[in-house]
Write an enzyme that holds these catalytic residues in place. Sequence first.
Site, PDB file in Angstrom:
ATOM      1  N   ASN A  12       0.854  -1.186   0.000  1.00  0.00           N
ATOM      2  CA  ASN A  12       0.000   0.000   0.000  1.00  0.00           C
ATOM      3  C   ASN A  12       0.892   1.239   0.000  1.00  0.00           C
ATOM      4  O   ASN A  12       1.485   1.589   1.019  1.00  0.00           O
ATOM      5  CB  ASN A  12      -0.911  -0.028   1.235  1.00  0.00           C
ATOM      6  CG  ASN A  12      -1.826   1.173   1.305  1.00  0.00           C
ATOM      7  OD1 ASN A  12      -1.967   1.932   0.351  1.00  0.00           O
ATOM      8  ND2 ASN A  12      -2.451   1.363   2.457  1.00  0.00           N
ATOM      9  N   LYS A  14       0.031   4.275  -0.238  1.00  0.00           N
ATOM     10  CA  LYS A  14      -0.624   5.412   0.404  1.00  0.00           C
ATOM     11  C   LYS A  14      -0.427   6.675  -0.446  1.00  0.00           C
ATOM     12  O   LYS A  14      -0.381   6.580  -1.665  1.00  0.00           O
ATOM     13  CB  LYS A  14      -0.142   5.573   1.852  1.00  0.00           C
ATOM     14  CG  LYS A  14      -0.297   4.273   2.649  1.00  0.00           C
ATOM     15  CD  LYS A  14      -0.026   4.426   4.123  1.00  0.00           C
ATOM     16  CE  LYS A  14      -0.165   3.080   4.823  1.00  0.00           C
ATOM     17  NZ  LYS A  14       0.003   3.202   6.284  1.00  0.00           N
ATOM     18  N   HIS A  96      -9.319   0.705   5.057  1.00  0.00           N
ATOM     19  CA  HIS A  96      -8.032   0.865   5.735  1.00  0.00           C
ATOM     20  C   HIS A  96      -8.211   1.749   6.971  1.00  0.00           C
ATOM     21  O   HIS A  96      -9.060   2.639   7.000  1.00  0.00           O
ATOM     22  CB  HIS A  96      -7.014   1.495   4.775  1.00  0.00           C
ATOM     23  CG  HIS A  96      -5.617   1.458   5.294  1.00  0.00           C
ATOM     24  ND1 HIS A  96      -5.140   2.383   6.197  1.00  0.00           N
ATOM     25  CD2 HIS A  96      -4.596   0.605   5.059  1.00  0.00           C
ATOM     26  CE1 HIS A  96      -3.879   2.100   6.483  1.00  0.00           C
ATOM     27  NE2 HIS A  96      -3.522   1.026   5.817  1.00  0.00           N
ATOM     28  N   GLU A  98      -6.695   4.165   8.051  1.00  0.00           N
ATOM     29  CA  GLU A  98      -6.607   5.611   7.807  1.00  0.00           C
ATOM     30  C   GLU A  98      -7.919   6.159   7.254  1.00  0.00           C
ATOM     31  O   GLU A  98      -8.290   7.299   7.536  1.00  0.00           O
ATOM     32  CB  GLU A  98      -5.430   5.895   6.871  1.00  0.00           C
ATOM     33  CG  GLU A  98      -4.106   5.666   7.567  1.00  0.00           C
ATOM     34  CD  GLU A  98      -2.943   5.328   6.645  1.00  0.00           C
ATOM     35  OE1 GLU A  98      -1.865   5.017   7.175  1.00  0.00           O
ATOM     36  OE2 GLU A  98      -3.121   5.352   5.410  1.00  0.00           O
ATOM     37  N   GLU A 166      -5.077  -5.380  10.487  1.00  0.00           N
ATOM     38  CA  GLU A 166      -4.041  -4.392  10.741  1.00  0.00           C
ATOM     39  C   GLU A 166      -4.266  -3.743  12.103  1.00  0.00           C
ATOM     40  O   GLU A 166      -5.137  -2.877  12.236  1.00  0.00           O
ATOM     41  CB  GLU A 166      -4.074  -3.300   9.662  1.00  0.00           C
ATOM     42  CG  GLU A 166      -3.804  -3.806   8.259  1.00  0.00           C
ATOM     43  CD  GLU A 166      -3.477  -2.655   7.322  1.00  0.00           C
ATOM     44  OE1 GLU A 166      -2.398  -2.682   6.738  1.00  0.00           O
ATOM     45  OE2 GLU A 166      -4.287  -1.727   7.209  1.00  0.00           O
ATOM     46  N   GLY A 172       2.868   1.981  10.816  1.00  0.00           N
ATOM     47  CA  GLY A 172       3.742   3.128  10.677  1.00  0.00           C
ATOM     48  C   GLY A 172       4.403   3.578  11.964  1.00  0.00           C
ATOM     49  O   GLY A 172       5.012   4.640  12.020  1.00  0.00           O
ATOM     50  N   SER A 212       3.666  -2.607  10.226  1.00  0.00           N
ATOM     51  CA  SER A 212       5.135  -2.524  10.320  1.00  0.00           C
ATOM     52  C   SER A 212       5.818  -3.847   9.970  1.00  0.00           C
ATOM     53  O   SER A 212       6.730  -4.297  10.666  1.00  0.00           O
ATOM     54  CB  SER A 212       5.559  -2.037  11.708  1.00  0.00           C
ATOM     55  OG  SER A 212       5.034  -0.740  11.954  1.00  0.00           O
TER      56      SER A 212
END
Length: 249
Positions: A12, A14, A96, A98, A166, A172, A212
Amino acid sequence: MVGTRKFVVGGNWKMNGNKKQIGEILDFLKKGPLNKDTEVIVGVPALYLEHVQSNAPEGVMVAAQNCYKAEKGAFTGEISPQMLKDVCVDWVILGHSERRQIFNECDELIADKVAFALENGLKVIACIGETLEEREANKTMEVVNRQTAAIACKVKDWTNVVIAYEPVWAIGTGKTATPAQAQEVHKALREYIAQSISPDVAASIRIQYGGSVTAANCKELGSQPDIDGFLVGGASLKPEFVEIVNARQ
């Protein structure tokens, strides 16, 4: 049954990359070599989807990072599954963390988008996962089961769905769930799917781990029986992504 689920690794990107950097990424993907027994998908910013689709090495699939639940209309800034199919893109990442955390997409909206994408011929990486606060409150399975159940209310055929678990606290941040922690959630999620959807879906659906993932930890994570691949963020922009793709070699 684990042996029949094809390992699948998504990258991904992003909101990262320009044509120069994308050229460098495509170069290391072409150089590889990539494990032929692993399905590889790259999640590309919408602006570059057609460019990457035209230049990706053979065997590397291209995914959009989002799409909406309508074919067309007054939805400024959105793209539809039909638009993706028109530029020969067959995959989309939906739900996702985010999108959930930053853009406030709720379980129901994500479920609607997953169902509409599937109905219109896309394959979907559907993301689920808990925040640090939820994990510390021992609500991990409550959250991921709720997110999965929302999708299950709208989706009957799971053939073209990959689930990406996730943990939000590990995206991240450099923090990673230990292989045992990740396996525990994947196993419990598969048991929930067996009970709430069907044993056949539970046995066949691929569940990726995201959070990660790096070249240093991918082999141990990838050796867990209920982890069927990865959804990789920052590391997918770097040559180490090849090592992650090859985690099962």
